[in-house]
Design an enzyme around this catalytic site. Structure first.
Site, short mmCIF file in Angstrom:
data_model
loop_
_atom_site.label_atom_id
_atom_site.label_comp_id
_atom_site.label_asym_id
_atom_site.label_seq_id
_atom_site.Cartn_x
_atom_site.Cartn_y
_atom_site.Cartn_z
N THR A 167 44.35 34.02 54.53
CA THR A 167 43.36 34.92 53.95
C THR A 167 41.99 34.71 54.58
O THR A 167 41.26 35.67 54.86
CB THR A 167 43.28 34.70 52.42
OG1 THR A 167 44.55 35.01 51.84
CG2 THR A 167 42.22 35.60 51.79
N ASP A 171 40.60 38.04 56.37
CA ASP A 171 39.54 38.76 55.67
C ASP A 171 38.14 38.24 55.95
O ASP A 171 37.16 38.93 55.66
CB ASP A 171 39.80 38.71 54.16
CG ASP A 171 41.07 39.43 53.75
OD1 ASP A 171 41.60 40.20 54.58
OD2 ASP A 171 41.52 39.23 52.61
N SER A 191 44.02 45.57 54.20
CA SER A 191 43.90 45.47 52.75
C SER A 191 42.55 45.96 52.21
O SER A 191 42.34 45.91 51.00
CB SER A 191 44.11 44.01 52.32
OG SER A 191 43.10 43.17 52.88
N ARG A 211 28.14 38.13 43.90
CA ARG A 211 27.02 39.00 44.23
C ARG A 211 26.92 40.10 43.17
O ARG A 211 27.82 40.94 43.09
CB ARG A 211 27.21 39.58 45.63
CG ARG A 211 27.30 38.48 46.69
CD ARG A 211 27.41 39.05 48.10
NE ARG A 211 28.66 39.77 48.33
CZ ARG A 211 29.83 39.18 48.63
NH1 ARG A 211 29.94 37.86 48.68
NH2 ARG A 211 30.91 39.91 48.87
N GLU A 248 25.96 23.41 16.45
CA GLU A 248 25.59 23.07 15.08
C GLU A 248 24.09 22.80 14.97
O GLU A 248 23.43 23.24 14.03
CB GLU A 248 26.36 21.83 14.60
CG GLU A 248 27.87 21.94 14.69
CD GLU A 248 28.41 21.38 16.00
OE1 GLU A 248 27.91 21.79 17.08
OE2 GLU A 248 29.34 20.55 15.96
N ARG A 267 33.81 35.21 39.80
CA ARG A 267 33.33 34.19 40.74
C ARG A 267 32.10 33.48 40.22
O ARG A 267 31.91 32.28 40.46
CB ARG A 267 33.02 34.84 42.09
CG ARG A 267 34.22 35.30 42.88
CD ARG A 267 33.75 35.97 44.17
NE ARG A 267 34.85 36.41 45.01
CZ ARG A 267 34.69 37.09 46.14
NH1 ARG A 267 33.46 37.40 46.56
NH2 ARG A 267 35.75 37.44 46.86
N GLU A 310 42.22 33.43 44.79
CA GLU A 310 42.16 34.80 45.31
C GLU A 310 43.19 35.06 46.41
O GLU A 310 43.07 36.03 47.15
CB GLU A 310 40.74 35.08 45.81
CG GLU A 310 39.70 35.09 44.69
CD GLU A 310 38.47 35.90 45.02
OE1 GLU A 310 38.57 36.84 45.83
OE2 GLU A 310 37.41 35.60 44.47
N CYS A 318 30.81 16.62 17.18
CA CYS A 318 30.89 15.32 17.87
C CYS A 318 30.30 14.23 16.99
O CYS A 318 29.45 14.46 16.14
CB CYS A 318 30.16 15.40 19.21
SG CYS A 318 28.36 15.60 19.08
#
Length: 373
Positions: free
Chosen positions: A207, A211, A179, A218, A63, A195, A303, A86
């Site tokens: 995981t 991985d 994967s 990035r 506002e 992310r 994830e 507010c």
């Protein structure tokens, strides 16, 4: 003369300006949390004379930004805002004071703000000063926009965003665990954008081991997410990318209260925060969500893997889904699907996405939306 057509035109005009305010509000995504995304438009009839949005946490509210553009022309104009103004001193002065000082006599609000220090007080203050206030224009759209903020305020829990990439036959990996990569580069870039706007990213120990992900955005986004690993024994290897980069982006290891003290000390010395919680996996996960809520983290991106996602689904704590479906299939009864856990017994109970958005991203099918139960 029938007044109905004129009233209809006014309602359409109000909705038109509010849609613009909602579009402006979205510019604050990832920059204002744990505050809400808010947009505002000041208009005389169809003419917009000022507009703004809450651009950063601690910065001017929508506002005030719109009033700065409208200047003296704001007097007797209509102010549209996606959330109740507010009425308290926080990081900025009350928006209600700025509205009253501008000479605006008509305010249209999409939805009331449930934050305890506002919660109807802004509306009451404006009405007490003789300002005409309307509430509820495009309220459903406004609530959908700020669903993460509303959950944090009303439940003290973060908004849980589940992300996965799977094959056409619903597999997260082959039977051997391979994967990389299911989805294409364009799909993976969308994940980096996610992310870059969330407060925390959660994975399980499996995981992390399989991985060895960085879990960073990035290129970098608006926020640097806390990287969270559910690791009951605090056994994450010091050589992992997460531990190796703990000084650059924070890492939280969520362990059992029975985890070996040597493991806890090792990870703490490497720069990780270790949070030890009692109970089984499901209980620790529930406690973790409460902890993140206490830290006022608005958005949590999950994830994987399928045990973590399944536990969150069983707890009814998945609020939003981003699924990438690649046009390939691998088969195999031993190859896992995205959601583990107990699951539902009847298809009639199935969770759905409300108004899902479906896109083709460089050959992948990208499905995303809020969960409705």
């Amino acid at each position: 003369m029938d007044p109905a057509p004129a009233a209809d035109r006014l309602r359409e005009l109000d909705a038109w300006h509010m849609r613009r305010a909602l579009a402006l509000a979205r510019f604050g995504q990832g920059k204002v949390e744990p505050n809400p995304m808010v947009g505002s438009v000041i208009a005389r009839g169809a003419e917009i004379i000022g507009e703004g949005w809450h651009a950063r946490y601690g910065g001017a509210h929508a506002e005030v930004a719109a009033l700065a553009i409208a200047g003296a022309r704001a007097a007797s104009a209509v102010l549209y805002v996606t959330l109740e103004p507010c009425c308290h001193h926080g990081k900025t002065p009350p928006c209600t004071d700025a509205i009253l000082a501008s000479g605006i006599r008509h305010v249209v609000i999409a939805q009331r703000d449930p934050f305890p220090r506002v919660d109807g007080g802004g509306i009451a203050a404006l009405r007490a000063a003789g300002v005409r206030v309307e509430v509820g224009v495009l309220e459903e759209e406004a609530r959908r926009l700020n669903a993460p903020y509303l959950k944090l305020v009303e439940q003290q829990l973060p908004w849980v965003i589940a992300k996965w990439a799977m094959t056409l036959d619903g597999k997260l990996a082959t039977r051997s665990g391979s994967s990389r990569w299911i989805s294409g580069e364009a799909s993976r870039q969308i994940v980096h954008q996610l992310r870059g706007r969330v407060d925390a990213i959660l994975i399980g120990r499996g995981t992390a081991a399989a991985d060895d992900p960085l879990l960073t955005a990035r290129p970098p986004g608006s926020r640097v997410a806390l990287r969270v690993v559910l690791d009951s024994q605090a056994a994450l290897a010091e050589s992992s990318q997460l531990v190796q980069t703990a000084q650059e982006a924070p890492v939280l290891i969520v362990a059992s209260d029975e985890a070996p003290k040597g493991n806890i000390a090792r990870l703490a010395a490497a720069g990780c925060e270790v949070l030890c919680l009692p109970g089984d996996r499901a209980q620790r996960l529930t406690a973790l969500l409460a902890e993140l809520g206490q830290r006022r983290m608005t958005n949590l991106l999950v994830e994987g893997g399928n045990e973590v996602l399944g536990a969150l689904a069983d707890a009814r704590q998945i609020d939003e889904v981003h699924a990438f479906i690649a046009p390939k299939f691998v088969g195999g009864a031993a190859a896992i699907s995205p959601l583990g856990g107990t699951g539902l017994a009847s298809m009639a109970q199935a969770w759905r996405l409300a108004s899902p958005q479906i896109e083709i991203v460089d050959g992948d099918v990208y499905v995303h939306g809020h969960v409705t139960r």
